[in-house]
Design a protein around this motif. Structure first.
Motif, short mmCIF file in Angstrom:
data_model
loop_
_atom_site.label_atom_id
_atom_site.label_comp_id
_atom_site.label_asym_id
_atom_site.label_seq_id
_atom_site.Cartn_x
_atom_site.Cartn_y
_atom_site.Cartn_z
N THR A 115 -50.99 10.77 30.01
CA THR A 115 -51.34 11.71 28.94
C THR A 115 -50.12 12.60 28.69
N LEU A 116 -50.13 13.31 27.56
CA LEU A 116 -49.07 14.29 27.30
C LEU A 116 -49.60 15.72 27.43
N ASN A 117 -50.75 15.87 28.03
CA ASN A 117 -51.33 17.19 28.29
C ASN A 117 -50.75 17.73 29.59
N ASP A 118 -49.87 18.73 29.50
CA ASP A 118 -49.19 19.24 30.69
C ASP A 118 -50.15 19.75 31.75
N LYS A 119 -51.21 20.42 31.32
CA LYS A 119 -52.18 20.95 32.28
C LYS A 119 -52.84 19.80 33.05
N ALA A 120 -53.22 18.75 32.34
CA ALA A 120 -53.86 17.60 32.99
C ALA A 120 -52.88 16.89 33.92
N LEU A 121 -51.63 16.73 33.49
CA LEU A 121 -50.64 16.09 34.35
C LEU A 121 -50.46 16.87 35.65
N SER A 122 -50.34 18.19 35.53
CA SER A 122 -50.14 19.02 36.71
C SER A 122 -51.34 18.98 37.65
N GLU A 123 -52.53 19.11 37.11
CA GLU A 123 -53.72 19.20 37.95
C GLU A 123 -54.15 17.85 38.51
N ASN A 124 -53.64 16.76 37.93
CA ASN A 124 -53.87 15.44 38.51
C ASN A 124 -52.74 15.03 39.45
N LEU A 125 -51.79 15.98 39.68
CA LEU A 125 -50.68 15.80 40.62
C LEU A 125 -49.67 14.75 40.16
N ARG A 126 -49.53 14.60 38.85
CA ARG A 126 -48.47 13.76 38.33
C ARG A 126 -47.16 14.55 38.38
N PRO A 127 -46.07 13.98 38.92
CA PRO A 127 -44.85 14.75 39.18
C PRO A 127 -43.88 14.82 38.00
N TYR A 128 -44.39 15.07 36.81
CA TYR A 128 -43.54 15.21 35.62
C TYR A 128 -44.36 15.91 34.55
N ASP A 129 -43.71 16.37 33.50
CA ASP A 129 -44.42 16.98 32.38
C ASP A 129 -44.24 16.13 31.13
N ALA A 130 -44.85 16.56 30.04
CA ALA A 130 -44.82 15.77 28.80
C ALA A 130 -43.40 15.59 28.28
N ASN A 131 -42.59 16.65 28.40
CA ASN A 131 -41.22 16.57 27.92
C ASN A 131 -40.44 15.48 28.66
N LYS A 132 -40.58 15.42 29.98
CA LYS A 132 -39.91 14.39 30.76
C LYS A 132 -40.46 13.01 30.41
N ALA A 133 -41.77 12.92 30.21
CA ALA A 133 -42.37 11.63 29.85
C ALA A 133 -41.79 11.09 28.56
N LEU A 134 -41.62 11.96 27.57
CA LEU A 134 -41.10 11.52 26.28
C LEU A 134 -39.61 11.16 26.37
N LYS A 135 -38.84 11.91 27.15
CA LYS A 135 -37.43 11.57 27.33
C LYS A 135 -37.29 10.20 27.98
N SER A 136 -38.11 9.96 29.00
CA SER A 136 -38.04 8.68 29.71
C SER A 136 -38.51 7.54 28.82
N LEU A 137 -39.55 7.80 28.03
CA LEU A 137 -40.05 6.77 27.12
C LEU A 137 -38.99 6.40 26.10
N ARG A 138 -38.31 7.40 25.55
CA ARG A 138 -37.26 7.12 24.57
C ARG A 138 -36.14 6.27 25.18
N MET A 139 -35.70 6.65 26.38
CA MET A 139 -34.62 5.91 27.04
C MET A 139 -35.05 4.47 27.32
N SER A 140 -36.28 4.31 27.78
CA SER A 140 -36.76 2.97 28.10
C SER A 140 -36.90 2.12 26.84
N CYS A 141 -37.45 2.70 25.78
CA CYS A 141 -37.63 1.95 24.53
C CYS A 141 -36.29 1.52 23.94
#
Length: 339
Positions: A115-141
């Protein structure tokens, strides 16, 4: 055409356990002896023929220690694989990793964004935020055939926030998506939240509505849907405590799409009574064949159906269409619960 040898490295590279995670239930493998397990799996799969691509599933490949990654590359070469596919997390993607993957014949990357919901990412213990997810997605794509994995219904997420984020992900043009509605597995932290009333999972009806929206958006955008619903291979259904699980979730999505299409497009060849009785895609196709719309070898053009649904969702009659979606999804939920 690539022939893929699937290899599971459950939990490998994971430094934390997300609230919802019980990966052993999904893969059936333990965490220990990764290298031995990989070789054993390769030998078993390739004994039935030749394969030109190896896919590492289940763990966060690029989060592994470099020495272990290099071992995986070496094993892949030794067994003659020409291409490699890996799954990983956004926090373990950077320029150096990208260069390493390209050097070692990696052609496909699957990113567990969720998800790109920062609150949900944090509280589900995902070790990144939406900004990092989008940067990584762009690089991978920009460098690989990239698949984004998302999870509607996570703890602290909402349908509106999830779908808003999904539209952003879609705009980055990944080649495909996997949609895994959040299911509660036994003996996970999420089950504890559920038992004390701190978390309410999506109903099957709600999960169907969200995933239909995502599916229609992808098809209309020319983006592939690789899977809808959690994998059932090696899954013990008794490990599921609650949540919107159905073994034929993808078929229910297709059924819901057809019910909506015939209801809203003005095509009255299938009655609302017949549509309401449909409890699965194959069941509805049988009914359609009676009306000479399809036959067993010529299924209805689902791309046309999904494009119609997408148009209805984003135009002025969104509220009406959303209401119809909810109505038919609840019918399907009732049918699925009483099969």
């Amino acid at each position: 055409m690539s022939k893929i040898c699937p290899v599971f490295i459950p939990f490998a590279g994971c430094t934390n356990r997300c609230l919802y995670c019980d990966q052993n239930s999904l893969t059936g493998f333990s965490q220990s002896e990764i290298t031995h397990s990989v070789v054993s799996q390769i030998k078993t799969v390739t004994s039935s023929g030749s394969f030109n691509k190896i896919a590492f599933f289940g763990g966060s490949f690029t989060c592994l220690q470099e020495e272990l990654r290099q071992t995986m590359y070496r094993i892949s070469r030794e067994y003659g694989f020409e291409e490699i596919r890996v799954s990983t997390r956004p926090d373990c993607i950077n320029k150096n990793i990208i260069d390493e993957l390209k050097t070692n014949c990696v052609t496909e990357v699957e990113l567990g964004i969720q998800t790109l919901n920062d609150k949900a990412l944090s509280e589900n213990l995902r070790p990144y935020d939406a900004n990092k997810a989008l940067k990584s997605l762009r690089m991978s794509c920009e460098n690989f055939y990239t698949v984004a994995q998302v999870m509607p219904g996570m703890y602290s997420d909402s349908a509106d926030e999830f779908l808003e984020g999904f539209e952003v992900l879609l705009s980055f043009k990944p080649r495909g998506f996997r949609l895994y509605p959040t299911v509660i597995f036994k003996n996970t932290p999420l089950e504890k939240y559920y038992k004390v009333g701190e978390y309410t999972p999506l109903t099957l009806s709600e999960a169907l509505q969200i995933c239909l929206y995502c599916t229609a958006a992808c098809i209309s955008n020319g983006t592939e849907i690789l899977r809808i619903g959690i994998p059932t291979e090696n899954l013990d259904y008794s490990d599921i405590a609650a949540g919107p699980f159905h073994p034929a979730f993808g078929d229910l999505i297709r059924t819901l799409a057809l019910m909506l299409y015939f209801s809203e497009s003005g095509n009255n060849l299938v009655s609302s009574k017949d549509g309401s009785r449909a409890a699965g895609y194959k069941s509805l196709v049988k009914k359609l064949s009676l009306y000479k719309i399809v036959d067993g070898n010529n299924l209805f053009d689902m791309h046309q159906v999904y494009k119609f649904i997408r148009e209805q969702f984003i135009e002025g009659n969104f509220r009406l269409f959303k209401g119809q979606t909810s109505h038919f999804a609840e019918i399907l939920q009732d049918k699925a619960n009483h099969r």
